[in-house]
Design a protein around this motif. Structure first.
Motif, PDB file in Angstrom:
ATOM      1  N   GLN A  70       0.796  -1.227   0.000  1.00 12.22           N
ATOM      2  CA  GLN A  70       0.000   0.000   0.000  1.00 12.22           C
ATOM      3  C   GLN A  70       0.834   1.285   0.000  1.00 12.22           C
ATOM      4  O   GLN A  70       0.453   2.247  -0.665  1.00 12.22           O
ATOM      5  CB  GLN A  70      -0.985   0.007   1.168  1.00 12.22           C
ATOM      6  N   LEU A  73       1.306   3.280  -3.191  1.00 10.56           N
ATOM      7  CA  LEU A  73       0.262   4.239  -3.580  1.00 10.56           C
ATOM      8  C   LEU A  73       0.468   5.565  -2.863  1.00 10.56           C
ATOM      9  O   LEU A  73       0.260   6.641  -3.440  1.00 10.56           O
ATOM     10  CB  LEU A  73      -1.126   3.674  -3.263  1.00 10.56           C
ATOM     11  N   VAL A  77       0.790   9.157  -4.744  1.00  2.00           N
ATOM     12  CA  VAL A  77      -0.163  10.241  -4.514  1.00  2.00           C
ATOM     13  C   VAL A  77       0.546  11.449  -3.916  1.00  2.00           C
ATOM     14  O   VAL A  77       0.215  12.597  -4.241  1.00  2.00           O
ATOM     15  CB  VAL A  77      -1.384   9.780  -3.685  1.00  2.00           C
ATOM     16  N   CYS A  78       1.531  11.225  -3.064  1.00  7.52           N
ATOM     17  CA  CYS A  78       2.282  12.354  -2.501  1.00  7.52           C
ATOM     18  C   CYS A  78       3.069  13.084  -3.581  1.00  7.52           C
ATOM     19  O   CYS A  78       3.165  14.321  -3.552  1.00  7.52           O
ATOM     20  CB  CYS A  78       3.218  11.879  -1.400  1.00  7.52           C
ATOM     21  N   ASN A  91      -2.533  18.650   3.575  1.00 10.99           N
ATOM     22  CA  ASN A  91      -2.042  17.440   2.915  1.00 10.99           C
ATOM     23  C   ASN A  91      -0.774  16.910   3.578  1.00 10.99           C
ATOM     24  O   ASN A  91      -0.603  15.701   3.721  1.00 10.99           O
ATOM     25  CB  ASN A  91      -1.820  17.680   1.423  1.00 10.99           C
ATOM     26  N   THR A 126      -5.410   3.746   5.875  1.00  6.39           N
ATOM     27  CA  THR A 126      -6.075   3.706   4.568  1.00  6.39           C
ATOM     28  C   THR A 126      -6.991   4.914   4.390  1.00  6.39           C
ATOM     29  O   THR A 126      -7.066   5.485   3.292  1.00  6.39           O
ATOM     30  CB  THR A 126      -6.865   2.394   4.402  1.00  6.39           C
ATOM     31  N   LEU A 129      -4.917   7.661   3.264  1.00  9.22           N
ATOM     32  CA  LEU A 129      -4.578   7.490   1.850  1.00  9.22           C
ATOM     33  C   LEU A 129      -5.748   7.884   0.960  1.00  9.22           C
ATOM     34  O   LEU A 129      -5.563   8.522  -0.084  1.00  9.22           O
ATOM     35  CB  LEU A 129      -4.154   6.046   1.589  1.00  9.22           C
ATOM     36  N   VAL A 130      -6.952   7.543   1.370  1.00  8.48           N
ATOM     37  CA  VAL A 130      -8.143   7.935   0.610  1.00  8.48           C
ATOM     38  C   VAL A 130      -8.247   9.458   0.562  1.00  8.48           C
ATOM     39  O   VAL A 130      -8.501  10.048  -0.508  1.00  8.48           O
ATOM     40  CB  VAL A 130      -9.418   7.301   1.213  1.00  8.48           C
ATOM     41  N   THR A 133      -5.730  10.864  -1.769  1.00 11.67           N
ATOM     42  CA  THR A 133      -6.113  10.577  -3.149  1.00 11.67           C
ATOM     43  C   THR A 133      -7.195  11.541  -3.621  1.00 11.67           C
ATOM     44  O   THR A 133      -7.136  12.062  -4.749  1.00 11.67           O
ATOM     45  CB  THR A 133      -6.580   9.113  -3.283  1.00 11.67           C
ATOM     46  N   ALA A 136      -5.534  14.841  -4.202  1.00 16.19           N
ATOM     47  CA  ALA A 136      -4.748  14.800  -5.429  1.00 16.19           C
ATOM     48  C   ALA A 136      -5.666  14.919  -6.645  1.00 16.19           C
ATOM     49  O   ALA A 136      -5.371  15.662  -7.595  1.00 16.19           O
ATOM     50  CB  ALA A 136      -3.938  13.504  -5.510  1.00 16.19           C
ATOM     51  N   GLY A 137      -6.783  14.222  -6.596  1.00 17.46           N
ATOM     52  CA  GLY A 137      -7.759  14.317  -7.699  1.00 17.46           C
ATOM     53  C   GLY A 137      -8.303  15.734  -7.858  1.00 17.46           C
ATOM     54  O   GLY A 137      -8.430  16.230  -8.979  1.00 17.46           O
TER      55      GLY A 137
END
Length: 143
Positions: A70, A73, A77-78, A91, A126, A129-130, A133, A136-137
């Motif tokens: 994991q 990812l 993303v970072c 962030n 997690t 991480l979500v 993400t 980032a999006g």
């Protein structure tokens, strides 16, 4: 480019290397005690030692493997966040939280390894991480 989110990335990489050292300094003596001569081994994978080496020795190896999964990812993303110019503030704090949780997860898995607590630590990381993400999006698609 200076982005605060790069700092937790470096710390997690350093932690992963530390886990590799811990794995080696515990596994090699355990292999010797089990009568395993690594100079005579051909092929295979670390999981082949499950059931042969003590579980507590293998826990370090299992965690090292988890740090290769994991977190890849997380690194990606970072980097996206850093390149987009949104790697400071919230962030960066989320990334530090992710890294802190992963370090606690590692220590827990490598020593106590009670699955319910390990899963909670994994789930919380997690969620970080979500969040990263999603941010980032937003930076890439709406920035």
């Amino acid at each position: 480019m200076h982005s605060e989110i790069l700092k937790p990335m470096v710390v997690l990489i350093a932690w992963t290397i530390l886990m590799l050292v811990w794995l080696v300094v515990t596994r090699l003596p355990a292999m010797k005690a089990a009568g395993i001569d690594i100079t005579k081994l051909t092929g295979g994978k670390g999981a082949d030692a499950d059931g042969i080496l003590p579980a507590s020795t293998q826990w370090k190896a299992h965690n090292y493997n988890h740090l290769m999964e994991q977190p890849t990812l997380f690194y990606a993303v970072c980097l996206i966040i850093a390149v987009s110019g949104t790697g400071n503030g919230m962030n960066a704090w989320i990334a530090w939280t992710y890294v802190g949780l992963r370090i606690v997860h590692s220590i827990w898995q490598a020593t106590v390894n009670k699955v319910s607590i390990r899963f909670l630590l994994f789930a919380l990381s997690t969620l970080c991480l979500v969040a990263l993400t999603l941010h980032a999006g937003m930076a890439v698609f709406h920035g």
